[in-house]
Write a protein that holds these residues in place. Sequence first.
Motif, PDB file in Angstrom:
ATOM      1  N   SER A   1       0.820  -1.208   0.000  1.00 56.66           N
ATOM      2  CA  SER A   1       0.000   0.000   0.000  1.00 56.66           C
ATOM      3  C   SER A   1       0.856   1.260   0.000  1.00 56.66           C
ATOM      4  O   SER A   1       0.399   2.319   0.398  1.00 56.66           O
ATOM      5  CB  SER A   1      -0.912  -0.002   1.243  1.00 56.66           C
ATOM      6  OG  SER A   1      -0.142  -0.075   2.427  1.00 56.66           O
ATOM      7  N   ALA A   2       2.104   1.134  -0.424  1.00 60.10           N
ATOM      8  CA  ALA A   2       2.982   2.297  -0.417  1.00 60.10           C
ATOM      9  C   ALA A   2       2.408   3.371  -1.326  1.00 60.10           C
ATOM     10  O   ALA A   2       2.184   3.135  -2.512  1.00 60.10           O
ATOM     11  CB  ALA A   2       4.377   1.909  -0.893  1.00 60.10           C
ATOM     12  N   PRO A   3       2.133   4.592  -0.806  1.00 58.71           N
ATOM     13  CA  PRO A   3       1.536   5.641  -1.620  1.00 58.71           C
ATOM     14  C   PRO A   3       2.467   6.054  -2.749  1.00 58.71           C
ATOM     15  O   PRO A   3       3.666   6.219  -2.550  1.00 58.71           O
ATOM     16  CB  PRO A   3       1.316   6.788  -0.619  1.00 58.71           C
ATOM     17  CG  PRO A   3       2.302   6.532   0.469  1.00 58.71           C
ATOM     18  CD  PRO A   3       2.415   5.042   0.566  1.00 58.71           C
TER      19      PRO A   3
ATOM     20  N   SER B   1       3.760  -2.296  -8.546  1.00 61.12           N
ATOM     21  CA  SER B   1       3.864  -1.676  -7.222  1.00 61.12           C
ATOM     22  C   SER B   1       5.054  -0.742  -7.113  1.00 61.12           C
ATOM     23  O   SER B   1       5.177   0.017  -6.152  1.00 61.12           O
ATOM     24  CB  SER B   1       3.998  -2.770  -6.148  1.00 61.12           C
ATOM     25  OG  SER B   1       5.218  -3.478  -6.299  1.00 61.12           O
ATOM     26  N   GLY B   2       5.951  -0.783  -8.101  1.00 55.15           N
ATOM     27  CA  GLY B   2       7.182  -0.012  -8.029  1.00 55.15           C
ATOM     28  C   GLY B   2       8.348  -0.848  -7.541  1.00 55.15           C
ATOM     29  O   GLY B   2       9.491  -0.406  -7.585  1.00 55.15           O
ATOM     30  N   ARG B   3       8.058  -2.048  -7.081  1.00 56.58           N
ATOM     31  CA  ARG B   3       9.121  -2.950  -6.645  1.00 56.58           C
ATOM     32  C   ARG B   3       9.527  -3.837  -7.817  1.00 56.58           C
ATOM     33  O   ARG B   3       9.116  -3.599  -8.946  1.00 56.58           O
ATOM     34  CB  ARG B   3       8.652  -3.760  -5.444  1.00 56.58           C
ATOM     35  CG  ARG B   3       8.144  -2.875  -4.302  1.00 56.58           C
ATOM     36  CD  ARG B   3       7.980  -3.624  -3.011  1.00 56.58           C
ATOM     37  NE  ARG B   3       7.390  -2.792  -1.990  1.00 56.58           N
ATOM     38  CZ  ARG B   3       8.044  -1.894  -1.259  1.00 56.58           C
ATOM     39  NH1 ARG B   3       9.344  -1.727  -1.454  1.00 56.58           N
ATOM     40  NH2 ARG B   3       7.428  -1.162  -0.348  1.00 56.58           N
ATOM     41  N   GLY B   4      10.363  -4.840  -7.545  1.00 50.45           N
ATOM     42  CA  GLY B   4      10.851  -5.658  -8.640  1.00 50.45           C
ATOM     43  C   GLY B   4      11.048  -7.102  -8.246  1.00 50.45           C
ATOM     44  O   GLY B   4      10.819  -7.510  -7.109  1.00 50.45           O
ATOM     45  N   VAL B   5      11.455  -7.890  -9.234  1.00 53.44           N
ATOM     46  CA  VAL B   5      11.840  -9.279  -9.026  1.00 53.44           C
ATOM     47  C   VAL B   5      13.343  -9.329  -9.283  1.00 53.44           C
ATOM     48  O   VAL B   5      13.785  -9.051 -10.405  1.00 53.44           O
ATOM     49  CB  VAL B   5      11.091 -10.220  -9.989  1.00 53.44           C
ATOM     50  CG1 VAL B   5      11.452 -11.670  -9.711  1.00 53.44           C
ATOM     51  CG2 VAL B   5       9.586 -10.008  -9.865  1.00 53.44           C
ATOM     52  N   GLU B   6      14.119  -9.669  -8.254  1.00 53.13           N
ATOM     53  CA  GLU B   6      15.576  -9.571  -8.340  1.00 53.13           C
ATOM     54  C   GLU B   6      16.240 -10.816  -7.759  1.00 53.13           C
ATOM     55  O   GLU B   6      15.756 -11.395  -6.781  1.00 53.13           O
ATOM     56  CB  GLU B   6      16.074  -8.338  -7.563  1.00 53.13           C
ATOM     57  CG  GLU B   6      15.446  -7.017  -7.978  1.00 53.13           C
ATOM     58  CD  GLU B   6      15.916  -6.540  -9.347  1.00 53.13           C
ATOM     59  OE1 GLU B   6      16.929  -7.089  -9.844  1.00 53.13           O
ATOM     60  OE2 GLU B   6      15.271  -5.635  -9.911  1.00 53.13           O
TER      61      GLU B   6
END
Length: 245
Positions: free
Chosen positions: A17-19, A199-204
């Motif tokens: 839920s990061a804005p 979400s703005g994150r990634g798969v790393e």
Amino acid sequence: MAGKNRMSGWLRRRTDSAPGSARQARDSRTDVPDPQRDALITAAVTAGFPVAPAAHPEGFGCSCDRIGCPVPGQHPVSMAWHSQASTDPERVAQWLAKEPLANFVTATGRDHDVLDVPAEAGRLALERLTADSATFGPVAAFGEDRLLFFTATRGTPVDEDEWWPCALDSLPETADERPGIRWHCRGSYVLLPPARLASGRGVEWLPGHGPDLPLPDPLPVLDVLTDACAQFGYEPEPEPMTWGR
């Protein structure tokens, strides 16, 4: 295998839920190739991971033409992804040149499987797995929610009658039904690191756990992951799991 390899409780996924996270993903987009990312994808292909182009996050949604795509940036571009998946570096280079923003999926059950677990259990198991050369292999983080443990496959036996289904087998469309341990084998795929999420994150890849490592046998890895999940209070089913056909 004993019944301990199936869990009765399912770990719940956390909601990111990061804005502004989707906005950050949109603003960080670039239409030029990323040499480091391309090199990592090529390394995975060289290691024998068959890949196919996938959609990518675009704005607040997905680059595909589906309105309200439920898994933006997390699915193949083509419905023929399984037959399209390739380990040919030239073909992958063509895909990268045509769509530099594309994520990629890797088809499981051909050259490798993936055991996909909640991050808490995966982190708990990681120390034990990395201490044992027999279970030390490639591991990727899927955002903050999941860890992906890449293993040898049991999905391509010489005699097709010897292939055993498992109660943990997961297909892309059943992922939401299996929030605990998922076994990606025949007919499934996972996002190939590095990949971007809406979400703005990634798969790393985790440091020291890249695709250049040998693939461990899945059963010892599964044992450790199941034990780690049990330490969170999730006990296995009382009935033994049937591994045969």
